[in-house]
Write an enzyme that holds these catalytic residues in place. Sequence first.
Site, short mmCIF file in Angstrom:
data_model
loop_
_atom_site.label_atom_id
_atom_site.label_comp_id
_atom_site.label_asym_id
_atom_site.label_seq_id
_atom_site.Cartn_x
_atom_site.Cartn_y
_atom_site.Cartn_z
N LEU A 65 1.82 12.11 3.54
CA LEU A 65 2.06 12.50 2.15
C LEU A 65 3.35 13.30 2.03
O LEU A 65 4.08 13.19 1.05
CB LEU A 65 0.86 13.31 1.63
CG LEU A 65 0.94 13.79 0.18
CD1 LEU A 65 1.06 12.61 -0.78
CD2 LEU A 65 -0.29 14.64 -0.17
N HIS B 160 1.49 5.34 3.30
CA HIS B 160 1.10 6.70 3.67
C HIS B 160 -0.30 7.02 3.18
O HIS B 160 -0.82 6.41 2.25
CB HIS B 160 2.10 7.72 3.08
CG HIS B 160 1.85 8.02 1.63
ND1 HIS B 160 1.04 9.06 1.21
CD2 HIS B 160 2.29 7.40 0.50
CE1 HIS B 160 1.00 9.08 -0.12
NE2 HIS B 160 1.74 8.08 -0.57
N CYS B 161 -0.92 7.99 3.85
CA CYS B 161 -2.14 8.63 3.34
C CYS B 161 -1.86 10.13 3.37
O CYS B 161 -0.79 10.55 2.93
CB CYS B 161 -3.37 8.20 4.14
SG CYS B 161 -3.21 8.35 5.94
N MET B 162 -2.76 10.94 3.92
CA MET B 162 -2.47 12.38 4.00
C MET B 162 -1.57 12.68 5.19
O MET B 162 -0.51 13.28 5.05
CB MET B 162 -3.77 13.18 4.08
CG MET B 162 -3.56 14.69 4.24
SD MET B 162 -2.66 15.44 2.88
CE MET B 162 -3.93 15.51 1.62
N SER C 261 -3.67 4.88 6.30
CA SER C 261 -2.40 4.14 6.24
C SER C 261 -2.14 3.39 7.54
O SER C 261 -1.54 2.30 7.53
CB SER C 261 -1.25 5.11 5.94
OG SER C 261 -1.22 6.18 6.86
#
Length: 447
Positions: free
Chosen positions: A328, A414-416, A422
């Site tokens: 992120l 993306h994720c976190m 992701s």
Amino acid sequence: RILETTHVTNDILGTPKMPLNTLDKPLPEQLASKFDIASFNNWDKDLLYRERLETSKMSSATCVDQETSLWCGNATDYEIYKVYRPRNGTKSIPQREYYSPENTIVTMEKLDTSDTSDPLKNDSKLFNIPQPDKPWILFIRCLENANFPSLATVESFLQGLDSKDLSITEFTFPSSGSIGLGSLNLNSVSIILNVCHLIFEFSSMRVDNASLIYCSDGYTESSFLIVAYLIYSWDLPLEQVLLKLHNVSQRPFFLFPIDLQVLGHLQILLREYSPRRRNKTESLTSLEIDSETFSKIFLTKPPKDSFSLQLKGPLPSRILAHLYLGSLEHAQCPSLLKELGIQNIVSVGEALSWAALTRNDGDNSITTTEKDGFRVFHIDNLADNGQDPLLAPLEHILEFIDDVYKRGEKVLVHCMVGVSRSATVCIAETMKRLQCDVLRAYLFVRV
């Protein structure tokens, strides 16, 4: 089904029974025996072995600075070069991008163990055999727990550069992540500066030779020294060096947060003593740091809008030419993404504060937007809990990425933190793009 015979054929064995002589290597420079090839052909037998092979491919030696003939590589490159260097007539092998589908063992078919006409043929498939245009003479290995070379040692190397019969020079240097602000005294800073000075003057005095900086995996331990040298040689600020190393040199690297912090201060001194700013007549003497310049290291702070300070870590990982995997934090830094040429973002379960999203008709979990030159594809209701289903939206995500691919553009997924949701998407895209199974795609993305 129960086998109705006591005879087990080789075609149903992962690794068939082989006599001891299959460990033999007929040529002294041969790297892979018949047993090694049979082991490679059985993918499930030793995944760690495959990971090492894939890593050595991905981070194999490339020239990061043509002007000073500086190469970066891994310990496998170093060992292979020592074996292959005496050979005559070895064809030069072109450099390949570390993210290239042509530079991987993942898509490699089974190797033939019966062909004995060229024992070295399999070697060239399993390894990238370094053939630099100039022979490597100066070797610097970045190593965990290594100490700085003494300033006297560096000075003696400098003074010997004009010798007609200069022998191979090798020494070690501390690894990335091991040099903190607390260790930046006048002596350590002088050594860092003069090692950079030595590498540069080596290229000036030994125009027919080249240098290699290397470490075990090709980037983790050596990135600090490589970036420090390029700041010195190119006379560019830290962030421009990182972008040039990624975009132009196309070299994998990894800097720890402490490396970014230290280099952010050291860049002032490295640029002030850069060969692009000083008198060439000083070449074979060590560089002496005056107290005023040394003080600047700690008194000057990097710009607050620096992306390296904002990220506090590495750039997003380039998986394929069109595919990046990140966090992120990466997605929240559009200025960095523009510098990397990324125009598309897939947000897997994490919304971007700077992008207002518009819901798609017919699917409340998928939202899209276009803002500031970016296309953002967001998947909602997908928490990092190991339970929320990703299978349904995955088809839509891959369709979006395929559109990016056909446009000739790049996408950040993306994720976190970039390690589960992701990463799953990137593994799926790798399976699709490289036409490989999940185990091989996982290995490719992991490396």
